[in-house]
Motif scaffolding. Structure first.
Motif, PDB file in Angstrom:
ATOM      1  N   MET A   1       0.858  -1.206   0.000  1.00 28.12           N
ATOM      2  CA  MET A   1       0.000   0.000   0.000  1.00 28.12           C
ATOM      3  C   MET A   1       0.886   1.245   0.000  1.00 28.12           C
ATOM      4  O   MET A   1       1.755   1.383   0.847  1.00 28.12           O
ATOM      5  CB  MET A   1      -0.896  -0.019   1.237  1.00 28.12           C
ATOM      6  CG  MET A   1      -2.102   0.868   1.107  1.00 28.12           C
ATOM      7  SD  MET A   1      -3.142   0.811   2.590  1.00 28.12           S
ATOM      8  CE  MET A   1      -3.709  -0.881   2.609  1.00 28.12           C
TER       9      MET A   1
ATOM     10  N   PRO B   1       2.052   5.191   0.466  1.00 30.45           N
ATOM     11  CA  PRO B   1       1.740   6.180   1.503  1.00 30.45           C
ATOM     12  C   PRO B   1       0.542   7.049   1.117  1.00 30.45           C
ATOM     13  O   PRO B   1      -0.260   7.417   1.973  1.00 30.45           O
ATOM     14  CB  PRO B   1       3.025   7.006   1.586  1.00 30.45           C
ATOM     15  CG  PRO B   1       4.096   6.134   1.044  1.00 30.45           C
ATOM     16  CD  PRO B   1       3.456   5.241   0.021  1.00 30.45           C
TER      17      PRO B   1
ATOM     18  N   THR C   1      -3.745  -9.918   4.440  1.00 31.14           N
ATOM     19  CA  THR C   1      -5.199  -9.817   4.465  1.00 31.14           C
ATOM     20  C   THR C   1      -5.821 -11.061   3.835  1.00 31.14           C
ATOM     21  O   THR C   1      -5.401 -11.478   2.750  1.00 31.14           O
ATOM     22  CB  THR C   1      -5.663  -8.584   3.660  1.00 31.14           C
ATOM     23  OG1 THR C   1      -4.949  -7.431   4.123  1.00 31.14           O
ATOM     24  CG2 THR C   1      -7.158  -8.344   3.824  1.00 31.14           C
TER      25      THR C   1
ATOM     26  N   GLU D   1       1.276  -7.584   1.691  1.00 34.03           N
ATOM     27  CA  GLU D   1       1.828  -6.375   1.081  1.00 34.03           C
ATOM     28  C   GLU D   1       2.637  -5.601   2.112  1.00 34.03           C
ATOM     29  O   GLU D   1       2.417  -5.699   3.313  1.00 34.03           O
ATOM     30  CB  GLU D   1       0.697  -5.487   0.533  1.00 34.03           C
ATOM     31  CG  GLU D   1      -0.215  -4.963   1.627  1.00 34.03           C
ATOM     32  CD  GLU D   1      -1.454  -4.267   1.101  1.00 34.03           C
ATOM     33  OE1 GLU D   1      -1.308  -3.394   0.242  1.00 34.03           O
ATOM     34  OE2 GLU D   1      -2.558  -4.601   1.570  1.00 34.03           O
ATOM     35  N   LYS D   2       3.564  -4.823   1.588  1.00 27.94           N
ATOM     36  CA  LYS D   2       4.370  -3.974   2.448  1.00 27.94           C
ATOM     37  C   LYS D   2       3.645  -2.651   2.645  1.00 27.94           C
ATOM     38  O   LYS D   2       3.032  -2.131   1.705  1.00 27.94           O
ATOM     39  CB  LYS D   2       5.725  -3.739   1.785  1.00 27.94           C
ATOM     40  CG  LYS D   2       6.698  -2.928   2.623  1.00 27.94           C
ATOM     41  CD  LYS D   2       8.042  -2.802   1.921  1.00 27.94           C
ATOM     42  CE  LYS D   2       9.018  -1.996   2.750  1.00 27.94           C
ATOM     43  NZ  LYS D   2      10.358  -1.968   2.136  1.00 27.94           N
ATOM     44  N   LEU D   3       3.702  -2.128   3.844  1.00 27.26           N
ATOM     45  CA  LEU D   3       3.167  -0.799   4.092  1.00 27.26           C
ATOM     46  C   LEU D   3       4.298   0.177   3.784  1.00 27.26           C
ATOM     47  O   LEU D   3       5.204   0.354   4.585  1.00 27.26           O
ATOM     48  CB  LEU D   3       2.726  -0.685   5.555  1.00 27.26           C
ATOM     49  CG  LEU D   3       1.623   0.316   5.867  1.00 27.26           C
ATOM     50  CD1 LEU D   3       0.379   0.050   5.048  1.00 27.26           C
ATOM     51  CD2 LEU D   3       1.289   0.266   7.342  1.00 27.26           C
ATOM     52  N   ALA D   4       4.244   0.764   2.585  1.00 23.87           N
ATOM     53  CA  ALA D   4       5.388   1.579   2.120  1.00 23.87           C
ATOM     54  C   ALA D   4       5.468   2.895   2.892  1.00 23.87           C
ATOM     55  O   ALA D   4       4.474   3.332   3.461  1.00 23.87           O
ATOM     56  CB  ALA D   4       5.259   1.864   0.628  1.00 23.87           C
TER      57      ALA D   4
ATOM     58  N   LEU E   1      -5.117  -2.114  10.909  1.00 19.40           N
ATOM     59  CA  LEU E   1      -4.514  -1.159   9.977  1.00 19.40           C
ATOM     60  C   LEU E   1      -4.038   0.095  10.712  1.00 19.40           C
ATOM     61  O   LEU E   1      -2.949   0.607  10.442  1.00 19.40           O
ATOM     62  CB  LEU E   1      -5.518  -0.795   8.875  1.00 19.40           C
ATOM     63  CG  LEU E   1      -4.937   0.088   7.767  1.00 19.40           C
ATOM     64  CD1 LEU E   1      -3.857  -0.653   6.996  1.00 19.40           C
ATOM     65  CD2 LEU E   1      -6.026   0.555   6.823  1.00 19.40           C
ATOM     66  N   SER E   2      -4.848   0.578  11.650  1.00 16.81           N
ATOM     67  CA  SER E   2      -4.436   1.756  12.437  1.00 16.81           C
ATOM     68  C   SER E   2      -3.160   1.469  13.200  1.00 16.81           C
ATOM     69  O   SER E   2      -2.240   2.296  13.237  1.00 16.81           O
ATOM     70  CB  SER E   2      -5.526   2.136  13.443  1.00 16.81           C
ATOM     71  OG  SER E   2      -6.728   2.409  12.785  1.00 16.81           O
TER      72      SER E   2
ATOM     73  N   PRO F   1       4.508  -7.697  -3.456  1.00 20.21           N
ATOM     74  CA  PRO F   1       3.433  -8.374  -2.735  1.00 20.21           C
ATOM     75  C   PRO F   1       3.310  -9.847  -3.146  1.00 20.21           C
ATOM     76  O   PRO F   1       3.801 -10.243  -4.192  1.00 20.21           O
ATOM     77  CB  PRO F   1       2.179  -7.586  -3.139  1.00 20.21           C
ATOM     78  CG  PRO F   1       2.534  -6.842  -4.357  1.00 20.21           C
ATOM     79  CD  PRO F   1       4.021  -6.675  -4.381  1.00 20.21           C
TER      80      PRO F   1
ATOM     81  N   LEU G   1      -2.637   5.000   1.636  1.00 18.58           N
ATOM     82  CA  LEU G   1      -2.855   4.825   3.073  1.00 18.58           C
ATOM     83  C   LEU G   1      -3.379   6.124   3.686  1.00 18.58           C
ATOM     84  O   LEU G   1      -4.301   6.103   4.511  1.00 18.58           O
ATOM     85  CB  LEU G   1      -1.553   4.399   3.761  1.00 18.58           C
ATOM     86  CG  LEU G   1      -1.646   4.176   5.270  1.00 18.58           C
ATOM     87  CD1 LEU G   1      -2.662   3.089   5.601  1.00 18.58           C
ATOM     88  CD2 LEU G   1      -0.284   3.806   5.850  1.00 18.58           C
TER      89      LEU G   1
ATOM     90  N   THR H   1      -0.249   1.315  10.867  1.00 23.52           N
ATOM     91  CA  THR H   1       0.103   2.667  10.441  1.00 23.52           C
ATOM     92  C   THR H   1       0.929   3.364  11.521  1.00 23.52           C
ATOM     93  O   THR H   1       1.919   4.051  11.220  1.00 23.52           O
ATOM     94  CB  THR H   1      -1.176   3.490  10.149  1.00 23.52           C
ATOM     95  OG1 THR H   1      -1.986   2.745   9.241  1.00 23.52           O
ATOM     96  CG2 THR H   1      -0.851   4.834   9.536  1.00 23.52           C
TER      97      THR H   1
ATOM     98  N   ARG I   1     -11.570   7.147   6.662  1.00 21.29           N
ATOM     99  CA  ARG I   1     -12.061   6.518   7.888  1.00 21.29           C
ATOM    100  C   ARG I   1     -12.256   7.557   8.989  1.00 21.29           C
ATOM    101  O   ARG I   1     -13.222   7.480   9.750  1.00 21.29           O
ATOM    102  CB  ARG I   1     -11.099   5.423   8.330  1.00 21.29           C
ATOM    103  CG  ARG I   1     -11.166   4.209   7.403  1.00 21.29           C
ATOM    104  CD  ARG I   1     -10.119   3.185   7.761  1.00 21.29           C
ATOM    105  NE  ARG I   1     -10.193   2.855   9.171  1.00 21.29           N
ATOM    106  CZ  ARG I   1      -9.204   2.294   9.852  1.00 21.29           C
ATOM    107  NH1 ARG I   1      -8.073   2.021   9.262  1.00 21.29           N
ATOM    108  NH2 ARG I   1      -9.361   2.007  11.116  1.00 21.29           N
TER     109      ARG I   1
ATOM    110  N   PHE J   1      -3.341 -12.182   0.975  1.00 18.33           N
ATOM    111  CA  PHE J   1      -2.535 -11.211   0.233  1.00 18.33           C
ATOM    112  C   PHE J   1      -1.590 -10.519   1.210  1.00 18.33           C
ATOM    113  O   PHE J   1      -2.021 -10.009   2.244  1.00 18.33           O
ATOM    114  CB  PHE J   1      -3.446 -10.186  -0.445  1.00 18.33           C
ATOM    115  CG  PHE J   1      -2.713  -9.158  -1.255  1.00 18.33           C
ATOM    116  CD1 PHE J   1      -2.079  -9.510  -2.440  1.00 18.33           C
ATOM    117  CD2 PHE J   1      -2.657  -7.832  -0.832  1.00 18.33           C
ATOM    118  CE1 PHE J   1      -1.398  -8.559  -3.193  1.00 18.33           C
ATOM    119  CE2 PHE J   1      -1.987  -6.879  -1.589  1.00 18.33           C
ATOM    120  CZ  PHE J   1      -1.356  -7.238  -2.770  1.00 18.33           C
TER     121      PHE J   1
END
Lengths: 234, 106
Positions: free
Chosen positions: A1, A3, B25, B103-106, B8-9, B75, A6, B12, A13, B101
């Motif tokens: 994902m 930035p 996920t 994936e990287k949180l870029a 997800l929060s 991914p 996101l 993040t 949200r 799935f």
């Protein structure tokens, strides 16, 4: 994902805007829906995912898309800043619900009794009207006081709230229905009120009653068989 | 009322704190898979973990795959199920099948 995505998702949200994160499988290209200029079939599938509140993979043309539905939290409006509410509110928060407590009696509706939750001290019908219950909202009245419960139920019944419950014994509830009938509500409308509120699990203490209410909330939300059966039995 | 939103929060927040984070996920399930599509697991290179994509049967294998995705940035779509050869290592006791799935949180 990325930035950027996101950040967009986080912003949506925070604004309580329903969105879908669409991921093309297996490659992983992503976009946030709804968006301009998207394939109509994909857009419709995304809307369906939100309506059903269900994520999943769909095949459109020759492409698999994973559609992750992000709906805002469901809401629980609790009328009555009473003892049972003090048990109900933290349990509902734990379930991820967005909770509002409504009680015009300021001695009950204090931050000390209800920390970290939105409190409204308006008259109950005005509060419910302002909160505008939708299909993802539940309204539960717990004051036992017709002056406070009835106006809230009156407004809740005019809304599409998916769950309406009211605390009180069978006798209390029968009298409540008589009053609401006199206010012009149809039998069909009155049948929407779960009363006595909560699943019949023999609950005695405040947390037990809170649990029975939340159990019934879940049954309603998930269309559980037992809920359909109870609804049929009236 | 989806707890994946909180994962997800959390992921993040980890990312903002400088962690390298991947998110797994569940995208599709068959049979008696314990967690529905949309369920998420977040893992970091430092070893933090939150959420779940199964009842605990495949989290280890998913975390391992997540490390590869973090390293490569690519991914992955993982298949788990009793008909899969992976079943010998990380099979689902429940007999369910699912896709995950990563994936990287870029």
């Amino acid at each position: 994902m990325t930035p950027e995505l996101l950040a967009d998702l986080t912003a949506a949200r925070a604004a309580k805007r329903p969105v879908v994160m669409a991921t093309r499988l297996p490659g992983g290209e992503q976009m946030l829906l709804p968006a301009e200029g998207v394939d109509a079939e994909l857009a419709a599938a995304a809307q369906r995912a939100l309506d059903r509140d269900e994520s999943g993979t769909v095949r459109i043309g020759n492409t698999d898309w994973f559609l992750h539905a992000y709906n805002p939290p469901m809401r629980l409006i609790v009328v009555g800043a009473v003892h049972i509410s003090q048990a109900l509110v933290p349990m509902a928060a734990q379930m991820g619900l967005s909770v509002v407590v409504v009680d015009p009696r300021r001695s009950f509706a204090t931050e000390e009794r209800f920390p970290n939750v939105t409190i409204m001290t308006d008259w109950t019908d005005e509060a419910i009207e302002a909160l505008a219950p939708d299909v993802r909202t539940a309204v539960v009245t717990l004051t036992h006081d017709p002056k406070l419960d009835d106006p809230a139920l009156d407004i809740a019944l005019k809304s599409p709230a998916f769950y309406i419950g009211s605390l009180g014994s069978r006798r209390t509830h029968a009298r409540r229905l008589d009053r609401l009938r006199a206010m012009g509500h149809s039998e069909e409308a009155l049948a929407r009120i779960k009363g006595p509120v909560g699943l019949d699990i023999g609950a005695v203490t405040a947390p037990e009653i809170a649990l029975s209410i939340l159990a019934e909330f879940v049954a309603a939300r998930r269309n559980a068989e037992l809920f359909a059966r109870e609804a049929k039995a009236g | 009322m989806s707890d994946s939103q909180d994962i997800l929060s959390l992921a993040t927040a980890w990312r903002s704190a400088g962690e390298q984070v991947a998110i797994a996920t569940v995208t599709e399930t068959w049979g008696s898979s314990p967690r529905p599509a949309g369920s998420q697991l977040a893992v970091t290179v430092s070893g933090r973990m939150a959420g779940s994509v199964s009842g605990g049967c495949i989290e280890g294998a998913v975390a391992e795959a997540a490390m590869k995705t973090i390293a490569s940035g690519v991914p992955q779509l993982l298949d788990f199920g009793i008909t899969d050869e992976r079943a010998w290592e990380v099979g689902l006791a429940c007999g369910g099948k699912l896709k995950v799935f990563v994936e990287k949180l870029a």
